[in-house]
Design a protein around this motif. Structure first.
Motif, short mmCIF file in Angstrom:
data_model
loop_
_atom_site.label_atom_id
_atom_site.label_comp_id
_atom_site.label_asym_id
_atom_site.label_seq_id
_atom_site.Cartn_x
_atom_site.Cartn_y
_atom_site.Cartn_z
N UNK A 33 0.82 -1.21 0.00
CA UNK A 33 0.00 0.00 0.00
C UNK A 33 0.86 1.26 0.00
N UNK A 34 2.16 1.09 0.20
CA UNK A 34 3.06 2.25 0.23
C UNK A 34 3.20 2.88 1.60
N UNK A 35 2.83 2.15 2.64
CA UNK A 35 2.95 2.66 4.00
C UNK A 35 4.23 2.15 4.64
N UNK A 36 4.78 2.94 5.52
CA UNK A 36 5.93 2.47 6.30
C UNK A 36 5.41 1.82 7.57
N UNK A 37 6.20 0.92 8.12
CA UNK A 37 5.78 0.24 9.34
C UNK A 37 7.00 -0.25 10.09
#
Length: 153
Positions: A33-37
């Motif tokens: 989704x293009x999110x950092x985590x």
């Protein structure tokens, strides 16, 4: 209710999850989704107290989204400990934080009381979602909705 539905899909879960770890699949969805985590750490919640997480978005300390991934093929106290970790996330969450629980593994099938405790957290809105491997598409949609609403995407 939900737990009965979650376990009715168990054979599909087994086929889909062969050779892949629950946490790895969750991380892959987040990154796609293009999110950092951050994976496997501690976050700071209400009262400055900390709790362990398996997933934090966008990062550690004070994330918007925290998750606990508890996939077990064992039984007994490990599953009760997993429930306590999910309860701890729910107890320490700040009003603006979202908590997701990921449960999978045959050991849960024999721990109906523990599953009921997790379901009650969701039903009473202490956590925002419960997912198994077969429900990861629903997680993806829920995550995307939260991320758009809070301008992470």
């Amino acid at each position: 209710m939900l737990e009965r539905y979650l376990w009715s899909s168990r054979s599909a879960t087994s086929a889909q999850g062969q050779g892949r770890d629950l946490e790895d699949q969750i991380e892959e969805i987040v990154k796609n989704l293009g999110l950092s985590c951050s994976m496997r750490g501690r976050f700071t919640g209400r009262g400055g107290n900390t709790a362990p997480f398996d997933l934090a978005i966008p990062g550690e300390n004070n994330p918007l989204i925290v998750g606990a991934a508890k996939g077990f093929n064992s039984t007994g106290s490990k599953l009760s400990d997993a429930v306590r970790e999910i309860e701890e996330l729910a107890d320490l969450r700040l009003p603006r934080q979202f908590v997701f629980a990921f449960i999978d593994g045959i050991g849960w099938k024999r721990r109906e009381a523990d599953l009921r405790r997790i379901y009650n957290l969701w039903e009473n809105q202490y956590i925002d979602g419960i997912y198994t491997l077969v429900h990861l598409e629903r997680f993806k949609e829920d995550l995307k909705n939260v991320a758009v609403r809070h301008e992470l995407l």
